[in-house]
Design a protein around this motif. Structure first.
Motif, PDB file in Angstrom:
ATOM      1  N   ASN A 102       0.828  -1.209   0.000  1.00 56.52           N
ATOM      2  CA  ASN A 102       0.000   0.000   0.000  1.00 56.52           C
ATOM      3  C   ASN A 102       0.861   1.257   0.000  1.00 56.52           C
ATOM      4  O   ASN A 102       2.080   1.199   0.159  1.00 56.52           O
ATOM      5  CB  ASN A 102      -0.990  -0.020   1.174  1.00 56.52           C
ATOM      6  CG  ASN A 102      -0.332   0.182   2.522  1.00 56.52           C
ATOM      7  OD1 ASN A 102       0.298   1.198   2.774  1.00 56.52           O
ATOM      8  ND2 ASN A 102      -0.473  -0.788   3.422  1.00 56.52           N
ATOM      9  N   SER A 103       0.229   2.392  -0.140  1.00 55.09           N
ATOM     10  CA  SER A 103       0.977   3.639  -0.317  1.00 55.09           C
ATOM     11  C   SER A 103       1.738   4.065   0.932  1.00 55.09           C
ATOM     12  O   SER A 103       2.843   4.614   0.838  1.00 55.09           O
ATOM     13  CB  SER A 103       0.027   4.758  -0.751  1.00 55.09           C
ATOM     14  OG  SER A 103      -0.482   4.505  -2.041  1.00 55.09           O
TER      15      SER A 103
ATOM     16  N   PRO B 177       1.263  -0.031  -4.662  1.00 50.52           N
ATOM     17  CA  PRO B 177       0.963   1.302  -4.137  1.00 50.52           C
ATOM     18  C   PRO B 177       0.584   2.272  -5.250  1.00 50.52           C
ATOM     19  O   PRO B 177       1.168   2.247  -6.339  1.00 50.52           O
ATOM     20  CB  PRO B 177       2.277   1.726  -3.477  1.00 50.52           C
ATOM     21  CG  PRO B 177       2.996   0.440  -3.201  1.00 50.52           C
ATOM     22  CD  PRO B 177       2.641  -0.447  -4.348  1.00 50.52           C
TER      23      PRO B 177
ATOM     24  N   SER C 287      -0.238   5.952  -4.668  1.00 49.95           N
ATOM     25  CA  SER C 287      -0.128   7.396  -4.438  1.00 49.95           C
ATOM     26  C   SER C 287       0.752   8.073  -5.477  1.00 49.95           C
ATOM     27  O   SER C 287       1.896   7.674  -5.711  1.00 49.95           O
ATOM     28  CB  SER C 287       0.440   7.671  -3.044  1.00 49.95           C
ATOM     29  OG  SER C 287       0.682   9.059  -2.884  1.00 49.95           O
TER      30      SER C 287
ATOM     31  N   THR D  89      -2.805   7.101  -8.425  1.00 43.30           N
ATOM     32  CA  THR D  89      -4.067   7.747  -8.069  1.00 43.30           C
ATOM     33  C   THR D  89      -4.444   8.800  -9.108  1.00 43.30           C
ATOM     34  O   THR D  89      -5.626   8.998  -9.385  1.00 43.30           O
ATOM     35  CB  THR D  89      -3.962   8.396  -6.677  1.00 43.30           C
ATOM     36  OG1 THR D  89      -2.807   9.259  -6.616  1.00 43.30           O
ATOM     37  CG2 THR D  89      -3.834   7.321  -5.593  1.00 43.30           C
TER      38      THR D  89
ATOM     39  N   PHE E 231      -2.932   6.482   0.601  1.00 44.12           N
ATOM     40  CA  PHE E 231      -3.535   6.184  -0.696  1.00 44.12           C
ATOM     41  C   PHE E 231      -4.884   6.864  -0.858  1.00 44.12           C
ATOM     42  O   PHE E 231      -5.155   7.519  -1.866  1.00 44.12           O
ATOM     43  CB  PHE E 231      -3.688   4.675  -0.883  1.00 44.12           C
ATOM     44  CG  PHE E 231      -4.591   4.297  -2.018  1.00 44.12           C
ATOM     45  CD1 PHE E 231      -4.148   4.374  -3.321  1.00 44.12           C
ATOM     46  CD2 PHE E 231      -5.898   3.887  -1.776  1.00 44.12           C
ATOM     47  CE1 PHE E 231      -4.988   4.035  -4.382  1.00 44.12           C
ATOM     48  CE2 PHE E 231      -6.739   3.550  -2.819  1.00 44.12           C
ATOM     49  CZ  PHE E 231      -6.277   3.622  -4.125  1.00 44.12           C
TER      50      PHE E 231
END
Length: 407
Positions: free
Chosen positions: A104-105, A127, A129, A148, A176
């Motif tokens: 994840n971010s 991820p 972001s 994103t 995120f």
């Protein structure tokens, strides 16, 4: 004389080979895949990302520059401190040369800082972001799969064309989710539409009913889910229970969705949902071939774009090590930017100074049950988004290394 010359030539040749081989630290190239392997995002990357990396190594090797390629993996449990500890140990004690996926971010931003300081390549797939190629960019960080910015751009623009002029966000409360809401909001306001509010929920919350009811009560035409994986699936399932998003005056959209999320929902519930991806396994013969190989290894589960991106990133890294003649991070990073990315999901994609892989994105729609012809045949591509349109302009990201080069 000819004999002496031949011997000298052979000696020089062996010396050159030995010199090239000496450029591989520890006489082995080690790749570490780290992500969530047991929790909320394990279906998106998880052990499937490890398998994707293994397939890339098998297809490339199993050696590079005459040296063995080793693969290690770990579960960071979606915790930045756990991720940081694992990555530091991998680099300091185990000689890991490249980190892949990231999960994840929040964990990725932590890993990005470590790999920047310790000069190790970080191939980012899970991820999203956009800060990873923006203010938190790294000379050694490469964003391979999606962001994103790209996801928000594709989905919000599609909805804005349908007259969606008021929006409310249901956002996962970590890096995120914040980045996805921010990037989507920028497109909405730029189009003259309005964000009427937002609410943030904890990562992995099981009961989202109060948040969904706030969104419904906002009267916004669109409720936008700025979350992922299990959070997105739970949001959509619970929204359906309350009848949220079913009226003519209000719809619900997922700003990030993967094929595993469609599978969890089932086509009966998911049909018609539009989302963006960088990979769909049924696109063409090459993607289908990879999809079937992957499914044979993963109990019939189709690859996500994140898992495909891990394959792409690991393969490109190994090609760059081969081209550079060393696993030195500076030389490999330069070679990664110089070489075009080519594989089953990528055609001649360049890599920018900020580490963004300039691949095409695709707007897809979940099929109806009657349209599906085989297991995991869930997506149809309805639009191709060019790299120049999909990704944030280089000058707008705030990447320090880009700004320094521009001076």
């Amino acid at each position: 004389m000819r004999s002496i010359a031949a011997v000298l030539a052979a000696v020089l040749c062996l010396a050159a080979v030995g010199s090239a081989r000496a450029q591989v630290s520890g006489d082995v190239v080690r790749i570490g895949v780290i992500n969530d392997m047991s929790g909320l995002y394990s279906d998106l990357g998880g052990e499937g990302s490890v398998e994707a990396a293994r397939l890339a190594i098998e297809d490339f090797g199993p050696t590079v520059l005459g040296k063995k390629i080793e693969l290690v993996s770990a579960d960071h449990q979606n915790k930045p401190d756990v991720a940081s500890g694992i990555v530091r140990r991998w680099i300091d004690e185990n000689g890991v040369d490249m980190i892949a996926d990231g999960g994840n971010s929040a964990t990725a931003l932590a890993i990005q800082g470590i790999t920047r300081d310790k000069k190790r390549i970080f191939v980012i797939s899970g991820p999203g972001s956009s800060d990873l190629t923006g203010k938190q960019c790294s000379p050694y960080g490469f964003h391979f799969t999606y962001s994103t910015y790209a996801e928000a751009s594709a989905v919000t623009k599609a909805m804005l064309k349908q007259g969606a002029d008021t929006w409310f966000f249901l956002t996962a409360d970590y890096a995120f989710g914040h980045a996805l809401e921010r990037d989507a909001s920028s497109f909405i306001t730029a189009a003259g539409s309005k964000v009427v509010g937002s609410v943030r929920h904890p990562l992995g919350a099981s009961d989202l009913s109060s948040f969904l009811l706030q969104a419904q009560n906002s009267k916004a035409k669109v409720i936008a889910l700025a979350n992922a994986g299990g959070d997105t699936v739970n949001s959509l399932k619970q929204a359906a229970e309350f009848g949220i998003g079913k009226s003519a005056n209000q719809s619900i959209v997922a700003l990030l969705m993967l094929i595993t999320d469609v599978h969890s929902l089932g086509l009966q519930a998911a049909q018609g949902i539009i989302y963006a991806t960088s990979f769909s396994w049924t696109q063409n013969e090459a993607t289908r071939a990879f999809g079937h190989r992957f499914m044979a290894r993963r109990h019939g589960q189709a690859p996500t774009m994140i898992q495909a991106g891990v394959y792409s990133g690991v393969m490109h890294y190994l090609k760059a090590v081969q081209a550079a003649g060393t696993d030195d991070a500076d030389a490999v990073a330069a070679a990664m930017r110089k070489l075009p990315v080519n594989d089953f999901m990528t055609q001649n994609a360049g890599i920018r100074e900020d580490g963004q892989v300039m691949r095409s994105m695709y707007l897809v729609q979940a099929k109806s049950p009657s349209e599906s012809r085989e297991p995991w045949d869930y997506e149809k591509v309805i639009a191709t988004i060019s790299p120049d349109e999909a990704w944030r302009p280089l000058a707008e990201g705030g990447c320090p290394q880009v700004q320094q080069k521009a001076r």
